[in-house]
Design an enzyme around this catalytic site. Sequence first.
Site, PDB file in Angstrom:
ATOM      1  N   CYS A  78      37.970  40.372  46.022  1.00 16.51           N
ATOM      2  CA  CYS A  78      39.502  40.283  46.022  1.00 16.51           C
ATOM      3  C   CYS A  78      40.409  41.244  45.757  1.00 16.51           C
ATOM      4  O   CYS A  78      40.357  42.114  46.287  1.00 16.51           O
ATOM      5  CB  CYS A  78      39.773  38.891  44.777  1.00 16.51           C
ATOM      6  SG  CYS A  78      40.953  37.883  45.664  1.00 16.51           S
ATOM      7  N   HIS A 171      35.719  34.999  45.393  1.00 16.72           N
ATOM      8  CA  HIS A 171      35.206  35.138  44.170  1.00 16.72           C
ATOM      9  C   HIS A 171      33.812  34.796  43.958  1.00 16.72           C
ATOM     10  O   HIS A 171      33.471  33.573  43.721  1.00 16.72           O
ATOM     11  CB  HIS A 171      36.176  34.427  42.987  1.00 16.72           C
ATOM     12  CG  HIS A 171      37.411  35.004  42.702  1.00 16.72           C
ATOM     13  ND1 HIS A 171      37.443  36.021  41.776  1.00 16.72           N
ATOM     14  CD2 HIS A 171      38.491  35.145  43.607  1.00 16.72           C
ATOM     15  CE1 HIS A 171      38.789  36.234  41.859  1.00 16.72           C
ATOM     16  NE2 HIS A 171      39.296  35.904  42.953  1.00 16.72           N
ATOM     17  N   GLU A 173      31.626  35.195  42.069  1.00 12.11           N
ATOM     18  CA  GLU A 173      31.220  34.990  40.569  1.00 12.11           C
ATOM     19  C   GLU A 173      31.535  33.714  39.973  1.00 12.11           C
ATOM     20  O   GLU A 173      31.168  33.215  39.032  1.00 12.11           O
ATOM     21  CB  GLU A 173      31.884  36.163  39.895  1.00 12.11           C
ATOM     22  CG  GLU A 173      33.393  35.837  39.405  1.00 12.11           C
ATOM     23  CD  GLU A 173      34.227  36.123  40.604  1.00 12.11           C
ATOM     24  OE1 GLU A 173      33.792  36.474  41.711  1.00 12.11           O
ATOM     25  OE2 GLU A 173      35.432  36.266  40.059  1.00 12.11           O
TER      26      GLU A 173
HETATM   27  N1  GLN Z   1      46.741  38.605  44.833  1.00 12.09           N
HETATM   28  C1  GLN Z   1      45.964  39.651  44.109  1.00 12.09           C
HETATM   29  C2  GLN Z   1      46.137  40.972  44.666  1.00 12.09           C
HETATM   30  O1  GLN Z   1      46.757  41.322  45.511  1.00 12.09           O
HETATM   31  C3  GLN Z   1      44.307  39.509  44.234  1.00 12.09           C
HETATM   32  C4  GLN Z   1      43.786  38.042  43.973  1.00 12.09           C
HETATM   33  C5  GLN Z   1      42.607  37.942  43.231  1.00 12.09           C
HETATM   34  O2  GLN Z   1      42.045  38.990  42.938  1.00 12.09           O
HETATM   35  N2  GLN Z   1      42.145  36.759  42.995  1.00 12.09           N
HETATM   36  O3  GLN Z   1      45.824  41.922  43.850  1.00 12.09           O
END
Ligand code: GLN
Length: 194
Positions: A78, A171, A173
């Site tokens: 992410c 994610h 995890e």
């Molecule tokens: N929206 C976050 C970003 O732009 C990422 C979201 C996340 O890591 N769950 O950094």
Amino acid sequence: MKRIGVLGLQGAYAKHLAILQQLDVQAVDVRKGEDLEKCHGLIIPGGESTTMTKLINEIDMHDALLKFSVDRPVFGTCAGMILMATKVDDDRVETLNLLDIEVERNAYGRQIDSFIDELDVTTNGHPFSMRGIFIRAPRIKNIGDEVEVLASVNGEPVLVQQGHHMAAAFHPELTGETRIHNYFSTLKGEMSLA
Ligand code: GLN
């Protein structure tokens, strides 16, 4: 025993450490450049990529991460994936350019902040299914020729690998799933530690 670090500056790092503890590796909480020296691989967790950029710069860790990544595997999830991209639609994010991908932050929109999808993943030629939790997830808009797609949703890549680096828009995890972390722990850079 292999030691895998998790960048613990911000975000969802604790759950990654917990998953690694279920595997045959030693999990290391990484807070500064020197902590990287004893690690064979590194996970950059989800969180907020703009905040993570700020924190990395505050403690002057950008170059240490770049040096580490030359011969050791990095897995970004992410926000971590955003930090590994070559191109991001937000210039407050200073990327490490580890994966030839172009990403758009928060691309799945504010209304559907998060969603769960069933994913078909293939690692080492072995297909399996798992649930992917997406939270304000980035979208991979483009990938370079060298990038391998390990899973996609509606034709868009959500798990990618290039050489010894990999990244997930979701994610892994958060579902109790260990197969993705296990696969990452088998990736090899050129580094050998005693
Ligand atoms: N929206 C976050 C970003 O732009 C990422 C979201 C996340 O890591 N769950 O950094």
